[in-house]
Design a protein around this motif. Structure first.
Motif, mmCIF file in Angstrom:
data_model
loop_
_atom_site.group_PDB
_atom_site.id
_atom_site.type_symbol
_atom_site.label_atom_id
_atom_site.label_comp_id
_atom_site.label_asym_id
_atom_site.label_seq_id
_atom_site.Cartn_x
_atom_site.Cartn_y
_atom_site.Cartn_z
ATOM 1 N N UNK A 137 44.550 44.167 -4.161
ATOM 2 C CA UNK A 137 44.449 44.397 -2.716
ATOM 3 C C UNK A 137 45.839 44.333 -2.093
ATOM 4 N N UNK A 138 46.152 45.282 -1.226
ATOM 5 C CA UNK A 138 47.461 45.355 -0.575
ATOM 6 C C UNK A 138 47.408 44.927 0.889
ATOM 7 N N UNK A 139 46.207 44.867 1.452
ATOM 8 C CA UNK A 139 46.065 44.521 2.864
ATOM 9 C C UNK A 139 44.639 44.061 3.132
ATOM 10 N N UNK A 140 44.509 42.936 3.845
ATOM 11 C CA UNK A 140 43.200 42.461 4.292
ATOM 12 C C UNK A 140 43.079 42.759 5.781
ATOM 13 N N UNK A 141 41.995 43.407 6.163
ATOM 14 C CA UNK A 141 41.711 43.653 7.578
ATOM 15 C C UNK A 141 40.462 42.862 7.952
ATOM 16 N N UNK A 178 41.313 48.148 -5.182
ATOM 17 C CA UNK A 178 40.861 48.191 -3.802
ATOM 18 C C UNK A 178 42.078 47.937 -2.914
ATOM 19 N N UNK A 179 42.807 48.989 -2.522
ATOM 20 C CA UNK A 179 44.034 48.783 -1.756
ATOM 21 C C UNK A 179 43.800 48.097 -0.410
ATOM 22 N N UNK A 180 42.656 48.345 0.204
ATOM 23 C CA UNK A 180 42.361 47.772 1.515
ATOM 24 C C UNK A 180 41.035 47.014 1.446
ATOM 25 N N UNK A 181 41.064 45.741 1.802
ATOM 26 C CA UNK A 181 39.832 44.965 1.921
ATOM 27 C C UNK A 181 39.492 44.844 3.398
ATOM 28 N N UNK A 182 38.424 45.506 3.802
ATOM 29 C CA UNK A 182 37.944 45.403 5.181
ATOM 30 C C UNK A 182 36.763 44.453 5.194
ATOM 31 N N UNK A 183 36.866 43.421 5.982
ATOM 32 C CA UNK A 183 35.808 42.419 6.048
ATOM 33 C C UNK A 183 35.632 41.997 7.491
#
Length: 232
Positions: free
Chosen positions: A128-132, A74-79
């Protein structure tokens, strides 16, 4: 093509104008540089309601998922901030958004401890590479300085231990996180989405270029001509 399908396709089109391209480039840069230092550089993206923050997030996540090589990653975690607007519930929400099995148990008594480490482990496992974090201002509202500092400390620990940068997205008062010196230095990257303006000539030209992009995607036999508007 069916008329409704055509209209739906047009309504979902997305114009990556200059503001958006700049921010997406910053997000790509954060992901690419995340192993260069333990002190993760992060980004603060603010804007009033209707400036396109959520649409930008959805677009970026879609592009990232389309380019991933492994479905288990999951490269991008959007939460976003939990409905309770507290740190513990928000960390549980992040674990849930990672599709971690058994997340619901963390809400029970006795499972609330060490959520930070559980999240760090999960972020590493899913690569994960980035948390948004969208609507970030919600967790800061009505909090004391000490409470905001505790929230900042927790997110700093998670970001550093997992080696994952964070993009904080929200209304302008999300900038309160920068009152903490440890975050002020990590949030050198700050971008603000603004509404389009038609009165100022320079901003009008920028707005019209955006409208032209939409016109080219309209499901019409002939593309509307906005040349007259441009010359006014």
């Amino acid at each position: 093509m069916d008329i409704m399908a055509t209209v739906t396709k047009f309504s979902q089109c997305y114009i990556e104008h200059a503001q958006v391209k700049d921010i997406m480039g910053e997000l790509d840069s954060l992901r690419a540089q995340r192993f260069l230092s333990k002190d993760q550089q992060c980004i603060l993206i603010t804007g009033e309601a209707g400036t396109g923050k959520s649409a930008l997030i959805d677009r970026y996540k879609g592009k990232a998922l389309a380019s991933q090589l492994c479905g288990r990653q999951m490269p991008i975690l959007v939460t976003r901030i939990s409905a309770k607007r507290d740190l513990g519930s928000t960390l549980v929400q992040m674990l849930h958004d990672l599709d971690l099995f058994g997340t619901s148990q963390y809400k029970r008594r006795g499972f609330a401890t060490n959520l930070e480490q559980k999240l760090v482990n999960a972020l590493k496992r899913t690569k994960v590479e980035l948390i948004i974090i969208n609507e970030f201002q919600e967790i800061l509202e009505y909090k004391s300085k000490q409470e905001r500092q505790a929230i900042g400390n927790s997110l700093k620990y998670i970001s550093e231990e997992a080696q994952v940068p964070i993009a904080f997205v929200g209304m302008p008062w999300a900038e309160q996180i920068c009152e903490d010196p440890q975050w002020e230095s990590r949030l050198i990257r700050r971008r603000k989405l603004i509404h389009f303006h038609y009165i100022d000539k320079v901003k009008r030209g920028y707005y019209l270029s955006y409208i032209k992009g939409l016109a080219e995607r309209m499901p019409l036999e002939f593309t509307p001509n906005f040349g007259e508007l441009t010359r006014r």
